[in-house]
Enzyme design. Structure first.
Site, PDB file in Angstrom:
ATOM      1  N   CYS A   1       7.271 -10.166  -6.463  1.00  0.00           N
ATOM      2  CA  CYS A   1       7.464  -8.758  -6.081  1.00  0.00           C
ATOM      3  C   CYS A   1       6.333  -8.315  -5.145  1.00  0.00           C
ATOM      4  O   CYS A   1       5.183  -8.694  -5.336  1.00  0.00           O
ATOM      5  CB  CYS A   1       7.470  -7.879  -7.334  1.00  0.00           C
ATOM      6  SG  CYS A   1       7.511  -6.110  -6.998  1.00  0.00           S
TER       7      CYS A   1
ATOM      8  N   CYS B   1      10.668  -2.307  -9.910  1.00  0.00           N
ATOM      9  CA  CYS B   1       9.868  -1.452  -9.010  1.00  0.00           C
ATOM     10  C   CYS B   1      10.766  -0.584  -8.133  1.00  0.00           C
ATOM     11  O   CYS B   1      10.449   0.575  -7.873  1.00  0.00           O
ATOM     12  CB  CYS B   1       8.937  -2.301  -8.152  1.00  0.00           C
ATOM     13  SG  CYS B   1       7.556  -2.997  -9.085  1.00  0.00           S
TER      14      CYS B   1
ATOM     15  N   GLU C   1       0.831  -1.215   0.000  1.00  0.00           N
ATOM     16  CA  GLU C   1       0.000   0.000   0.000  1.00  0.00           C
ATOM     17  C   GLU C   1       0.863   1.262   0.000  1.00  0.00           C
ATOM     18  O   GLU C   1       0.528   2.239  -0.672  1.00  0.00           O
ATOM     19  CB  GLU C   1      -0.970   0.010   1.187  1.00  0.00           C
ATOM     20  CG  GLU C   1      -2.060  -1.065   1.129  1.00  0.00           C
ATOM     21  CD  GLU C   1      -2.815  -1.132  -0.196  1.00  0.00           C
ATOM     22  OE1 GLU C   1      -2.994  -0.091  -0.859  1.00  0.00           O
ATOM     23  OE2 GLU C   1      -3.228  -2.242  -0.587  1.00  0.00           O
TER      24      GLU C   1
ATOM     25  N   HIS D   1       1.944   1.961  -3.400  1.00  0.00           N
ATOM     26  CA  HIS D   1       0.924   2.685  -4.179  1.00  0.00           C
ATOM     27  C   HIS D   1       0.934   4.183  -3.840  1.00  0.00           C
ATOM     28  O   HIS D   1       0.813   5.024  -4.727  1.00  0.00           O
ATOM     29  CB  HIS D   1      -0.469   2.134  -3.881  1.00  0.00           C
ATOM     30  CG  HIS D   1      -0.788   0.853  -4.587  1.00  0.00           C
ATOM     31  ND1 HIS D   1      -0.460   0.617  -5.897  1.00  0.00           N
ATOM     32  CD2 HIS D   1      -1.427  -0.266  -4.158  1.00  0.00           C
ATOM     33  CE1 HIS D   1      -0.887  -0.592  -6.243  1.00  0.00           C
ATOM     34  NE2 HIS D   1      -1.472  -1.153  -5.197  1.00  0.00           N
TER      35      HIS D   1
END
Ligand SMILES: [Zn+2]
Ligand SMILES: [Zn+2]
Length: 181
Positions: free
Chosen positions: A148, A170, A133, A136
């Site tokens: 991942c 990422c 989260e 994000h």
């Protein structure tokens, strides 16, 4: 990079400490502090028919609280079962534009699936989904790599499949977004 962790209800300190350690360990330059418990779920979140709480109401609550707290990134943690319209449940939901996210630990507990209590496994899942989260919030999207932490997990078994860390792609994106901020 500062992030504040807000427990919505009373919960075990070990959950919050594990998340703090995980966020600081996996996200370069992250500093995490734990806020005092909020004490209540947002109003109008509960759906008695589903016996679940709407995740977007938590995001609204967090957006409103964020100004008063004076932090750039706020991650709420709840033990309640949350859902988004159209989905049976969600482990969490983020609003990157406002820098807030909510994490529900409800379906991360082995007991939810009729299995034996396992604190280590439960905490590891909480850490992974908290990092997801916060990823994000930091503008990362879902990653196709099933190992991942940014991979979308439809079930707790998929949470167990992934690591708590970011794949190289990422991680590069994360560093890049931090620089252009
Ligand atoms: Zn996600
Ligand atoms: Zn990835």
């Amino acid at each position: 990079m500062e992030v504040a962790l807000l427990p919505i209800e009373e919960m075990g300190r070990e959950i919050l400490e594990a998340i703090r350690e995980g966020l600081e360990g996996e996200i370069p330059g992250a500093r995490c502090h734990i806020l005092p418990m909020r004490g209540r779920a947002p109003s109008k979140a509960y759906n008695p028919r589903r016996r679940q709480y709407r995740s977007d109401r938590f995001l609204e609550q967090l957006r409103a609280l964020k100004k008063g707290i004076g932090v750039n990134r706020l991650l709420g943690v709840t033990l309640l079962d949350i859902y988004a319209p159209g989905l049976n449940f969600v482990f969490g939901e983020a609003d990157p534009k406002w820098g807030v996210a909510i994490l529900s630990t409800h379906r991360l507990r082995p007991e939810f699936y009729g299995l034996k209590e396992n604190l280590g496994l439960y905490l590891e899942r909480c850490v992974k989904e908290a990092i997801h989260e916060l990823g994000h919030i930091l503008r990362l999207r879902h990653c196709p790599d099933p190992r991942c932490v940014m991979h979308f997990s439809n079930s707790v078994w998929e949470v167990d499949e992934k690591r708590r860390g970011f794949c190289p792609r990422c991680l590069n994106l994360l560093r890049y977004y931090e620089e252009i901020r």
